[in-house]
Design a protein around this motif. Structure first.
Motif, mmCIF file in Angstrom:
data_model
loop_
_atom_site.group_PDB
_atom_site.id
_atom_site.type_symbol
_atom_site.label_atom_id
_atom_site.label_comp_id
_atom_site.label_asym_id
_atom_site.label_seq_id
_atom_site.Cartn_x
_atom_site.Cartn_y
_atom_site.Cartn_z
ATOM 1 N N VAL A 30 0.855 -1.183 0.000
ATOM 2 C CA VAL A 30 0.000 0.000 0.000
ATOM 3 C C VAL A 30 0.894 1.239 0.000
ATOM 4 N N SER A 31 0.567 2.186 -0.862
ATOM 5 C CA SER A 31 1.405 3.370 -1.027
ATOM 6 C C SER A 31 0.722 4.600 -0.428
ATOM 7 N N PHE A 32 1.503 5.381 0.309
ATOM 8 C CA PHE A 32 1.036 6.639 0.880
ATOM 9 C C PHE A 32 1.670 7.806 0.121
ATOM 10 N N CYS A 33 1.028 8.961 0.188
ATOM 11 C CA CYS A 33 1.532 10.159 -0.475
ATOM 12 C C CYS A 33 1.458 11.307 0.527
ATOM 13 N N VAL A 34 1.799 12.514 0.101
ATOM 14 C CA VAL A 34 1.684 13.673 0.979
ATOM 15 C C VAL A 34 0.956 14.794 0.246
ATOM 16 N N GLN A 69 11.112 6.946 1.121
ATOM 17 C CA GLN A 69 10.643 8.216 1.674
ATOM 18 C C GLN A 69 9.445 8.014 2.590
ATOM 19 N N GLN A 70 8.538 7.105 2.214
ATOM 20 C CA GLN A 70 7.387 6.814 3.072
ATOM 21 C C GLN A 70 7.843 6.279 4.424
ATOM 22 N N THR A 71 8.761 5.325 4.387
ATOM 23 C CA THR A 71 9.244 4.734 5.629
ATOM 24 C C THR A 71 9.941 5.772 6.504
ATOM 25 N N GLU A 78 9.418 13.183 9.481
ATOM 26 C CA GLU A 78 9.657 14.264 8.537
ATOM 27 C C GLU A 78 10.520 13.758 7.391
ATOM 28 N N VAL A 79 10.373 14.417 6.235
ATOM 29 C CA VAL A 79 11.184 14.101 5.072
ATOM 30 C C VAL A 79 11.302 15.358 4.222
ATOM 31 N N SER A 80 12.437 15.534 3.576
ATOM 32 C CA SER A 80 12.679 16.706 2.738
ATOM 33 C C SER A 80 12.789 16.257 1.283
ATOM 34 N N VAL A 182 5.875 16.699 6.997
ATOM 35 C CA VAL A 182 5.800 16.062 8.307
ATOM 36 C C VAL A 182 4.722 14.986 8.290
ATOM 37 N N PHE A 183 4.643 14.238 9.382
ATOM 38 C CA PHE A 183 3.738 13.093 9.451
ATOM 39 C C PHE A 183 2.288 13.476 9.167
#
Length: 290
Positions: A30-34, A69-71, A78-80, A182-183
């Motif tokens: 399953v894939s998440f996005c932002v 990046q999801q993990t 957080e991720v940049s 951010v989350f």
């Protein structure tokens, strides 16, 4: 159904908790996005791994994340990102095919510029880069200042970065822009949500199909034998079982090792996998429900 949901909405709307989302990220495809707030971007594509620009635009909508990046977002909160893929083409505004910089192409960020009208871009999901900054290198300015402050010592030139001569004017360059997420920015599309529901709320009949992972079948069979056992008790039983010869529960020897916090196992292709104890507990709870 909405086209996407934030993670914070899932529990109330579908009974999918934040812990469920952690499980889905760690143990499924399953894939998440932002969700990206309004940002200036360069739309484009890739040719031989080099970014080719089509035009400039503003964008506010969903953008994709790769699995790594999801993990990172799940684990570090957080991720940049400097680039990604926009998932909602209809949310693009203020598009122009005009090249916005005086720095020519090719350069380290943009290999080529195609001046493409928006209606001729064939992709529904479009790669993009956040709008780069055009400026002079701060490092080169610093080195040039040092060179000039030390009396323009010619011997020092040989120690400077290759292709940089402080005797010449410093030219503008393009530098990547990054945007932090951010989350709370995590979302899931309606399509991926259906996959998530399928993983979490399968019927008992579906759970016994050949489509199940070997590890799921092992856990399901243990639950038949120990329906009232807590996840921690099942974890301990599996850890003890790998020392049995032959094994009592894991008769196919799927599990390689059970540590304090991580279970290591082999999938149907004999590829090594791992499962954190928290994910194991969540999976056991779901299997009990079904």
């Amino acid at each position: 159904m909405k086209s996407y949901y934030r993670l914070s909405e899932l529990d109330k709307a579908f009974g999918i908790s934040i812990d469920d989302a952690y499980y889905l990220n760690a143990e499924t495809d399953v894939s998440f996005c932002v969700f990206c707030k309004t940002s200036d971007v360069i739309l484009g594509g890739y040719r031989k791994d080099k970014f080719v620009g089509f035009g400039c635009a503003s964008y506010s909508g969903l953008i994709s994340l790769n699995k790594e990046q999801q993990t990172k977002l799940f684990e570090s909160k957080e991720v940049s990102l400097a680039k990604s893929v926009l998932l909602q083409k209809e949310k693009v505004t203020n598009y122009t095919p005009d090249y916005p910089f005086t720095v020519g192409v090719p350069n380290p960020i943009i290999q080529e510029w195609l001046d493409a009208p928006f209606n001729e871009i064939p992709f529904e999901q479009i790669p993009f880069s956040f709008m780069p900054q055009q400026r002079k290198s701060r490092l080169k300015k610093f080195v040039k200042n040092i060179y000039e402050a030390t009396g323009k010592n010619e011997e020092s030139i040989s120690k400077l970065p290759e292709k940089f001569d402080p005797r010449n004017p410093i030219k503008d360059e393009l530098f990547r822009s990054h945007s932090a997420f951010v989350f709370d920015d995590l979302c899931i599309t309606a399509e991926e949500l259906e996959k998530a529901k399928n993983y979490l709320f399968k019927s008992s009949k579906q759970l016994n199909t050949a489509k199940m992972r070997p590890i799921d079948l092992l856990f399901s069979n243990m639950l038949i034998q120990f329906p009232n056992s807590k996840p921690s008790q099942l974890w301990d039983k599996l850890r003890d079982d790998i020392n049995n010869e032959p094994r009592e529960f894991d008769t196919d020897e799927i599990i390689d090792e059970v540590g304090e916090e991580t279970l290591y196992w082999f999938d149907s292709h004999a590829e090594p996998q791992q499962m954190k104890k928290k994910s194991f507990y969540n999976l056991i709870k779901k299997l009990k429900i079904n």
